[in-house]
Design a protein around this motif. Structure first.
Motif, PDB file in Angstrom:
ATOM      1  N   ASP A   1       0.796  -1.224   0.000  1.00  0.00           N
ATOM      2  CA  ASP A   1       0.000   0.000   0.000  1.00  0.00           C
ATOM      3  C   ASP A   1       0.833   1.282   0.000  1.00  0.00           C
ATOM      4  O   ASP A   1       0.334   2.344   0.363  1.00  0.00           O
ATOM      5  CB  ASP A   1      -0.945  -0.011   1.204  1.00  0.00           C
ATOM      6  CG  ASP A   1      -0.211  -0.259   2.514  1.00  0.00           C
ATOM      7  OD1 ASP A   1       1.010  -0.516   2.491  1.00  0.00           O
ATOM      8  OD2 ASP A   1      -0.862  -0.196   3.571  1.00  0.00           O
ATOM      9  N   HIS A   2       2.098   1.193  -0.402  1.00  0.00           N
ATOM     10  CA  HIS A   2       2.974   2.364  -0.444  1.00  0.00           C
ATOM     11  C   HIS A   2       3.914   2.292  -1.647  1.00  0.00           C
ATOM     12  O   HIS A   2       4.328   1.208  -2.039  1.00  0.00           O
ATOM     13  CB  HIS A   2       3.859   2.437   0.809  1.00  0.00           C
ATOM     14  CG  HIS A   2       3.129   2.820   2.035  1.00  0.00           C
ATOM     15  ND1 HIS A   2       2.442   1.903   2.798  1.00  0.00           N
ATOM     16  CD2 HIS A   2       2.979   4.011   2.653  1.00  0.00           C
ATOM     17  CE1 HIS A   2       1.909   2.506   3.828  1.00  0.00           C
ATOM     18  NE2 HIS A   2       2.201   3.795   3.767  1.00  0.00           N
ATOM     19  N   PHE A   3       4.252   3.457  -2.177  1.00  0.00           N
ATOM     20  CA  PHE A   3       5.359   3.542  -3.111  1.00  0.00           C
ATOM     21  C   PHE A   3       6.646   3.392  -2.307  1.00  0.00           C
ATOM     22  O   PHE A   3       6.653   3.602  -1.091  1.00  0.00           O
ATOM     23  CB  PHE A   3       5.368   4.901  -3.817  1.00  0.00           C
ATOM     24  CG  PHE A   3       4.327   5.032  -4.886  1.00  0.00           C
ATOM     25  CD1 PHE A   3       4.636   4.754  -6.210  1.00  0.00           C
ATOM     26  CD2 PHE A   3       3.032   5.432  -4.576  1.00  0.00           C
ATOM     27  CE1 PHE A   3       3.679   4.881  -7.200  1.00  0.00           C
ATOM     28  CE2 PHE A   3       2.067   5.553  -5.551  1.00  0.00           C
ATOM     29  CZ  PHE A   3       2.385   5.277  -6.873  1.00  0.00           C
ATOM     30  N   MET A   4       7.749   3.049  -2.963  1.00  0.00           N
ATOM     31  CA  MET A   4       9.047   2.994  -2.289  1.00  0.00           C
ATOM     32  C   MET A   4      10.132   3.322  -3.310  1.00  0.00           C
ATOM     33  O   MET A   4      10.082   2.855  -4.444  1.00  0.00           O
ATOM     34  CB  MET A   4       9.297   1.617  -1.682  1.00  0.00           C
ATOM     35  CG  MET A   4      10.522   1.547  -0.762  1.00  0.00           C
ATOM     36  SD  MET A   4      12.088   1.111  -1.555  1.00  0.00           S
ATOM     37  CE  MET A   4      11.807  -0.594  -2.003  1.00  0.00           C
ATOM     38  N   THR A   5      11.081   4.157  -2.890  1.00  0.00           N
ATOM     39  CA  THR A   5      12.238   4.483  -3.719  1.00  0.00           C
ATOM     40  C   THR A   5      13.494   4.146  -2.941  1.00  0.00           C
ATOM     41  O   THR A   5      13.587   4.437  -1.753  1.00  0.00           O
ATOM     42  CB  THR A   5      12.251   5.988  -4.079  1.00  0.00           C
ATOM     43  OG1 THR A   5      11.045   6.304  -4.782  1.00  0.00           O
ATOM     44  CG2 THR A   5      13.447   6.337  -4.952  1.00  0.00           C
ATOM     45  N   HIS A   6      14.437   3.517  -3.630  1.00  0.00           N
ATOM     46  CA  HIS A   6      15.740   3.278  -3.008  1.00  0.00           C
ATOM     47  C   HIS A   6      16.849   3.538  -4.004  1.00  0.00           C
ATOM     48  O   HIS A   6      16.633   3.554  -5.225  1.00  0.00           O
ATOM     49  CB  HIS A   6      15.850   1.893  -2.369  1.00  0.00           C
ATOM     50  CG  HIS A   6      15.830   0.724  -3.307  1.00  0.00           C
ATOM     51  ND1 HIS A   6      16.581   0.617  -4.455  1.00  0.00           N
ATOM     52  CD2 HIS A   6      15.141  -0.444  -3.228  1.00  0.00           C
ATOM     53  CE1 HIS A   6      16.378  -0.543  -5.035  1.00  0.00           C
ATOM     54  NE2 HIS A   6      15.488  -1.207  -4.317  1.00  0.00           N
ATOM     55  N   ILE A   7      18.021   3.765  -3.453  1.00  0.00           N
ATOM     56  CA  ILE A   7      19.241   3.852  -4.255  1.00  0.00           C
ATOM     57  C   ILE A   7      19.903   2.489  -4.140  1.00  0.00           C
ATOM     58  O   ILE A   7      20.143   2.006  -3.021  1.00  0.00           O
ATOM     59  CB  ILE A   7      20.175   4.958  -3.725  1.00  0.00           C
ATOM     60  CG1 ILE A   7      19.471   6.309  -3.761  1.00  0.00           C
ATOM     61  CG2 ILE A   7      21.469   4.987  -4.537  1.00  0.00           C
ATOM     62  CD1 ILE A   7      20.207   7.405  -3.001  1.00  0.00           C
ATOM     63  N   ALA A   8      20.159   1.850  -5.265  1.00  0.00           N
ATOM     64  CA  ALA A   8      20.812   0.541  -5.294  1.00  0.00           C
ATOM     65  C   ALA A   8      22.256   0.737  -5.753  1.00  0.00           C
ATOM     66  O   ALA A   8      22.499   1.371  -6.782  1.00  0.00           O
ATOM     67  CB  ALA A   8      20.078  -0.396  -6.245  1.00  0.00           C
ATOM     68  N   MET A   9      23.187   0.199  -4.972  1.00  0.00           N
ATOM     69  CA  MET A   9      24.617   0.353  -5.273  1.00  0.00           C
ATOM     70  C   MET A   9      25.279  -1.019  -5.257  1.00  0.00           C
ATOM     71  O   MET A   9      25.062  -1.806  -4.333  1.00  0.00           O
ATOM     72  CB  MET A   9      25.274   1.242  -4.210  1.00  0.00           C
ATOM     73  CG  MET A   9      24.665   2.637  -4.153  1.00  0.00           C
ATOM     74  SD  MET A   9      25.014   3.490  -2.605  1.00  0.00           S
ATOM     75  CE  MET A   9      23.681   2.875  -1.571  1.00  0.00           C
ATOM     76  N   TRP A  10      26.069  -1.292  -6.278  1.00  0.00           N
ATOM     77  CA  TRP A  10      26.806  -2.547  -6.342  1.00  0.00           C
ATOM     78  C   TRP A  10      27.998  -2.374  -7.266  1.00  0.00           C
ATOM     79  O   TRP A  10      28.125  -1.364  -7.942  1.00  0.00           O
ATOM     80  CB  TRP A  10      25.905  -3.702  -6.768  1.00  0.00           C
ATOM     81  CG  TRP A  10      25.475  -3.687  -8.203  1.00  0.00           C
ATOM     82  CD1 TRP A  10      26.030  -4.384  -9.240  1.00  0.00           C
ATOM     83  CD2 TRP A  10      24.377  -2.946  -8.781  1.00  0.00           C
ATOM     84  NE1 TRP A  10      25.354  -4.120 -10.416  1.00  0.00           N
ATOM     85  CE2 TRP A  10      24.341  -3.244 -10.151  1.00  0.00           C
ATOM     86  CE3 TRP A  10      23.439  -2.068  -8.254  1.00  0.00           C
ATOM     87  CZ2 TRP A  10      23.400  -2.685 -11.013  1.00  0.00           C
ATOM     88  CZ3 TRP A  10      22.511  -1.516  -9.120  1.00  0.00           C
ATOM     89  CH2 TRP A  10      22.484  -1.832 -10.466  1.00  0.00           C
ATOM     90  N   GLU A  11      28.866  -3.368  -7.263  1.00  0.00           N
ATOM     91  CA  GLU A  11      30.004  -3.380  -8.170  1.00  0.00           C
ATOM     92  C   GLU A  11      29.852  -4.551  -9.122  1.00  0.00           C
ATOM     93  O   GLU A  11      29.349  -5.611  -8.734  1.00  0.00           O
ATOM     94  CB  GLU A  11      31.318  -3.566  -7.405  1.00  0.00           C
ATOM     95  CG  GLU A  11      31.818  -2.353  -6.699  1.00  0.00           C
ATOM     96  CD  GLU A  11      33.167  -2.640  -6.082  1.00  0.00           C
ATOM     97  OE1 GLU A  11      34.168  -2.654  -6.819  1.00  0.00           O
ATOM     98  OE2 GLU A  11      33.198  -2.868  -4.869  1.00  0.00           O
ATOM     99  N   ALA A  12      30.341  -4.359 -10.313  1.00  0.00           N
ATOM    100  CA  ALA A  12      30.421  -5.469 -11.251  1.00  0.00           C
ATOM    101  C   ALA A  12      31.685  -6.258 -10.918  1.00  0.00           C
ATOM    102  O   ALA A  12      32.690  -5.672 -10.510  1.00  0.00           O
ATOM    103  CB  ALA A  12      30.497  -4.945 -12.684  1.00  0.00           C
TER     104      ALA A  12
END
Length: 131
Positions: A99-110
């Motif tokens: 019942d909510h929108f959600m925004t995140h920053i996703a960080m990873w390395e190749a």
């Protein structure tokens, strides 16, 4: 210093996401950098499929309410300000609460060689609503 040209927002692919989600690529490092940074916006109920990252992943929630689960673990609610790290090879999924929108920053390395992400099956409605 170099300004990076912003790429257009893209809809997350149905092959790896359930529901509506959008991706903004913030950084995709050129060798020797292998950093990846995306802003991901999930509509209520949207989530990605089970997956693991070769070198791990860090998520930082910026708005809304979301859910995350590691394989064999409980579903955990995530909120703005939460930062979560999944180690290399740990299977997990994440997305918005029902019942909510959600925004995140996703960080990873190749990794130096091989795929960045290994994708598995979609998270079923039963799995998503199991709490």
């Amino acid at each position: 210093m170099e300004f990076v040209t912003k790429q257009p927002t893209v809809k997350a692919p149905a092959e790896t996401f359930t529901g509506d989600a959008w991706l903004d690529v913030i950084a995709q490092g050129e060798e020797p950098s292998r950093i990846r940074v995306n802003v991901v916006r999930f509509a209520p109920g949207a989530r990605n499929a089970w997956h693991s990252h070769a070198v791990g992943q860090t998520l930082h929630v910026t708005e809304g309410r979301g859910l995350i689960q590691v394989a064999g673990g409980e579903i955990v609610e995530i909120r703005p300000g939460d930062t979560i790290h999944t180690p290399p090879g740990e299977w997990h999924w994440h997305g918005a609460a029902p019942d909510h929108f959600m925004t995140h920053i996703a960080m990873w390395e190749a990794p130096a060689e091989g795929p960045e992400v290994q994708w598995g099956s979609h998270v079923t409605e039963e799995e998503y609503h199991r709490r």
